[in-house]
Motif scaffolding. Structure first.
Motif, PDB file in Angstrom:
ATOM      1  N   THR A   1       5.769   4.957 -29.237  1.00 14.70           N
ATOM      2  CA  THR A   1       6.329   5.262 -28.051  1.00 14.70           C
ATOM      3  C   THR A   1       6.173   4.064 -27.178  1.00 14.70           C
ATOM      4  OG1 THR A   1       5.999   7.711 -28.134  1.00 14.70           O
ATOM      5  CG2 THR A   1       6.838   6.608 -26.078  1.00 14.70           C
ATOM      6  N   HIS A   2       7.054   3.406 -26.645  1.00 15.99           N
ATOM      7  CA  HIS A   2       6.983   2.190 -25.745  1.00 15.99           C
ATOM      8  C   HIS A   2       8.110   2.414 -24.694  1.00 15.99           C
ATOM      9  CE1 HIS A   2       9.748   1.360 -29.063  1.00 15.99           C
ATOM     10  NE2 HIS A   2      10.124   0.435 -28.321  1.00 15.99           N
ATOM     11  N   ARG A   3       8.032   1.454 -23.758  1.00 15.78           N
ATOM     12  CA  ARG A   3       8.807   1.443 -22.484  1.00 15.78           C
ATOM     13  C   ARG A   3       9.221  -0.001 -21.909  1.00 15.78           C
ATOM     14  NH1 ARG A   3       5.534   5.033 -18.212  1.00 15.78           N
ATOM     15  NH2 ARG A   3       4.079   3.131 -17.528  1.00 15.78           N
ATOM     16  N   VAL A   4       9.929  -0.333 -21.206  1.00 19.81           N
ATOM     17  CA  VAL A   4       9.963  -1.629 -20.316  1.00 19.81           C
ATOM     18  C   VAL A   4       9.922  -1.286 -18.999  1.00 19.81           C
ATOM     19  CG1 VAL A   4      11.012  -3.851 -19.993  1.00 19.81           C
ATOM     20  CG2 VAL A   4      10.793  -3.021 -22.388  1.00 19.81           C
ATOM     21  N   VAL A   5       9.098  -1.775 -18.062  1.00 21.22           N
ATOM     22  CA  VAL A   5       9.189  -1.529 -16.699  1.00 21.22           C
ATOM     23  C   VAL A   5       9.926  -2.695 -15.971  1.00 21.22           C
ATOM     24  CG1 VAL A   5       7.034  -0.113 -16.420  1.00 21.22           C
ATOM     25  CG2 VAL A   5       6.884  -2.592 -16.180  1.00 21.22           C
ATOM     26  N   ARG A   6      10.590  -2.632 -14.989  1.00 22.44           N
ATOM     27  CA  ARG A   6      11.358  -3.563 -14.244  1.00 22.44           C
ATOM     28  C   ARG A   6      10.498  -4.478 -13.778  1.00 22.44           C
ATOM     29  NH1 ARG A   6      16.043  -1.674 -10.289  1.00 22.44           N
ATOM     30  NH2 ARG A   6      16.801  -3.836 -10.683  1.00 22.44           N
ATOM     31  N   PRO A   7      10.984  -5.858 -13.520  1.00 24.12           N
ATOM     32  CA  PRO A   7      10.117  -6.802 -13.052  1.00 24.12           C
ATOM     33  C   PRO A   7      10.074  -6.747 -11.447  1.00 24.12           C
ATOM     34  CG  PRO A   7      12.273  -7.695 -13.654  1.00 24.12           C
ATOM     35  CD  PRO A   7      12.238  -6.296 -14.204  1.00 24.12           C
ATOM     36  N   ALA A   8       9.306  -7.586 -10.942  1.00 24.34           N
ATOM     37  CA  ALA A   8       9.219  -7.520  -9.262  1.00 24.34           C
ATOM     38  C   ALA A   8      10.634  -7.823  -8.727  1.00 24.34           C
ATOM     39  CB  ALA A   8       8.096  -8.319  -9.016  1.00 24.34           C
ATOM     40  N   PRO A   9      10.738  -7.454  -7.462  1.00 23.73           N
ATOM     41  CA  PRO A   9      11.632  -7.987  -6.704  1.00 23.73           C
ATOM     42  C   PRO A   9      11.951  -9.518  -6.660  1.00 23.73           C
ATOM     43  CG  PRO A   9      10.781  -6.236  -5.357  1.00 23.73           C
ATOM     44  CD  PRO A   9       9.823  -6.642  -6.480  1.00 23.73           C
ATOM     45  N   GLY A  10      13.366 -10.060  -7.049  1.00 25.92           N
ATOM     46  CA  GLY A  10      13.308 -11.603  -7.217  1.00 25.92           C
ATOM     47  C   GLY A  10      13.294 -11.836  -8.476  1.00 25.92           C
ATOM     48  N   VAL A  11      12.729 -11.102  -9.538  1.00 31.29           N
ATOM     49  CA  VAL A  11      12.326 -11.640 -10.729  1.00 31.29           C
ATOM     50  C   VAL A  11      13.334 -11.158 -11.815  1.00 31.29           C
ATOM     51  CG1 VAL A  11      10.492 -11.742 -12.603  1.00 31.29           C
ATOM     52  CG2 VAL A  11       9.906 -11.887 -10.146  1.00 31.29           C
ATOM     53  N   ASP A  12      13.802 -12.116 -12.712  1.00 33.45           N
ATOM     54  CA  ASP A  12      14.467 -11.562 -13.775  1.00 33.45           C
ATOM     55  C   ASP A  12      13.896 -11.879 -15.238  1.00 33.45           C
ATOM     56  OD1 ASP A  12      17.425 -11.393 -12.477  1.00 33.45           O
ATOM     57  OD2 ASP A  12      16.584 -13.170 -11.565  1.00 33.45           O
ATOM     58  N   ARG A  13      14.036 -10.804 -15.991  1.00 34.40           N
ATOM     59  CA  ARG A  13      13.304 -10.967 -17.407  1.00 34.40           C
ATOM     60  C   ARG A  13      14.529 -10.734 -18.252  1.00 34.40           C
ATOM     61  NH1 ARG A  13      11.821  -6.899 -21.483  1.00 34.40           N
ATOM     62  NH2 ARG A  13      10.124  -7.546 -22.799  1.00 34.40           N
ATOM     63  N   TYR A  14      14.359 -11.544 -19.467  1.00 34.56           N
ATOM     64  CA  TYR A  14      15.205 -11.523 -20.455  1.00 34.56           C
ATOM     65  C   TYR A  14      14.761 -11.445 -21.818  1.00 34.56           C
ATOM     66  CZ  TYR A  14      18.395 -13.730 -16.809  1.00 34.56           C
ATOM     67  OH  TYR A  14      19.113 -13.955 -15.697  1.00 34.56           O
ATOM     68  N   SER A  15      15.376 -10.979 -22.649  1.00 32.87           N
ATOM     69  CA  SER A  15      14.879 -10.546 -23.955  1.00 32.87           C
ATOM     70  C   SER A  15      15.783 -10.389 -24.831  1.00 32.87           C
ATOM     71  CB  SER A  15      13.668  -9.363 -23.910  1.00 32.87           C
ATOM     72  OG  SER A  15      14.534  -8.061 -23.794  1.00 32.87           O
ATOM     73  N   ALA A  16      15.460 -10.270 -26.325  1.00 31.70           N
ATOM     74  CA  ALA A  16      16.545 -10.181 -27.352  1.00 31.70           C
ATOM     75  C   ALA A  16      15.868  -9.334 -28.651  1.00 31.70           C
ATOM     76  CB  ALA A  16      16.908 -11.638 -27.667  1.00 31.70           C
ATOM     77  N   PRO A  17      16.084  -8.160 -28.707  1.00 29.75           N
ATOM     78  CA  PRO A  17      15.503  -7.437 -29.714  1.00 29.75           C
ATOM     79  C   PRO A  17      16.233  -7.342 -30.783  1.00 29.75           C
ATOM     80  CG  PRO A  17      16.218  -5.999 -28.057  1.00 29.75           C
ATOM     81  CD  PRO A  17      16.415  -7.398 -27.493  1.00 29.75           C
ATOM     82  N   PHE A  18      15.659  -7.398 -32.177  1.00 33.89           N
ATOM     83  CA  PHE A  18      16.425  -7.375 -33.280  1.00 33.89           C
ATOM     84  C   PHE A  18      15.983  -6.316 -34.186  1.00 33.89           C
ATOM     85  CE2 PHE A  18      16.127  -8.358 -37.945  1.00 33.89           C
ATOM     86  CZ  PHE A  18      17.602  -8.544 -38.180  1.00 33.89           C
TER      87      PHE A  18
END
Length: 335
Positions: free
Chosen positions: A255-272
């Motif tokens: 089991t896993h999850r992703v938490v949002r980044p801090a205000p003003g921060v953008d996170r990018y990812s690419a799962p395959f």
């Protein structure tokens, strides 16, 4: 954390018999103990360029992205704005582009399973003509890495490395996402910290390319999550539910999850996501590790199916109810 999420060098598998044996021992421990690890030495380059493509895509005007809406696709391909996908009934706070193998648009026959809808065409932005080629090159390379890694995992369990080849060949139904997690506008937005909610992956293996912002968390105990560190050049690898089924629970789809980044921060990812053919069904694996396993722990809220098509369609029904309502109302539960 490095011990919790070990860094495994794929090149060690080819450095002689002793190095290979040690590699297989480390790999078996990683997939059995936690189900997550960092893969280096994979030989795949161009990750920074791919993440730049993601930034360009999500910087397009919203109208251009909305023209590719997943709501237009009975095949679950295309763009999702923030809140479109649900995890455990809660809207995920991320944008995404869902991509799969290119197939002509077809309509399954009345006697065909509903998962046949998952094969179809992708939707691409007209103003980024190179995106499709870049993604298909990327998924082609990662298909090769994932297939090799699957064989090594089987070998670590004393199972023939090619045991599952007829399940994935000749047309694995790989799945790819470009993801953008924008930070909230205000730090007090405590109720919107779910980038993507708690879940397991449906298929065989996931290889994640992520930027340097972090945010991926893995359940190490009930209700206890650990941050996965960012390792430059590494893919974060985790196991899907089909390996849990095939190994009678010896391997875990963690089991896993992703938490949002801090205000003003953008996170990018690419799962395959490396998956079998749509009609592929996992065979019980032989070997001492699997044969001594106690079995998959049943979860009435998330039944696991040996057939990939059934298992992933289970997820689509929960994740994209508006796509189901628009294109597949016959799949909705009846009162």
């Amino acid at each position: 954390m490095s011990e919790l999420f070990p860094v495994i060098d794929l090149r060690d598998a080819e450095r002689g018999p002793q190095a290979r044996a040690e590699f297989l021992d480390r790999l078996r421990s990683a997939v059995h103990d936690i189900g997550f690890f960092q893969l280096v030495g994979h030989g795949v380059t161009g990750g920074d360029d791919l993440l730049d493509q993601a930034r360009r895509f999500f910087a397009l005007p919203e109208s251009e992205r909305a023209a590719l809406s997943i709501l237009n696709s009975p095949h679950f391909r295309g763009y999702s704005e923030i809140g479109r996908e649900l995890t455990q009934g809660i809207p995920d706070q991320r944008r995404q582009l869902d991509i799969g193998p290119e197939h002509p648009a077809t309509t399954p026959g009345p006697d065909e399973p509903s998962y046949r809808w998952l094969a179809g065409p992708n939707q691409w932005p007209a103003t980024m003509p190179g995106l499709a080629d870049a993604v298909h090159r990327w998924t082609g390379e990662l298909t090769g890495v994932a297939h090799r890694l699957l064989g090594l995992i089987l070998e670590s369990l004393e199972v023939p490395a090619d045991f599952l080849d007829d399940v994935v060949a000749p047309d694995p139904h790989v799945h790819f996402k470009l993801l953008h997690y924008p930070g909230p506008e205000h730090s007090e937005a405590d109720g919107e910290n779910q980038g993507v909610g708690v879940h397991k992956d449906y298929g065989i293996l996931t290889l994640l390319l992520q930027d340097d912002k972090g945010g991926l968390q893995v359940a190490v105990e009930d209700g206890v999550f650990a941050d996965v560190p960012v390792v430059p050049g590494a893919f974060v690898v985790n196991l899907g539910e089909l390996l849990e089924v095939a190994t009678r629970g010896y391997l875990r789809a963690t089991t896993h999850r992703v938490v949002r980044p801090a205000p003003g921060v953008d996170r990018y990812s690419a799962p395959f996501f490396y998956n079998p053919r749509l009609d592929g069904s996992m065979q019980p694996l032989p070997g001492p590790y699997v044969e001594s396993a106690e079995g998959v722990v049943p979860d009435p809220a998330n039944p696991l199916f040996a057939g990939y098509g059934e298992n992933v369609m289970k997820g689509m029904l929960r994740a994209f109810p508006q796509v189901i309502e628009r294109h597949h109302p016959e799949l909705l539960p009846t009162a």
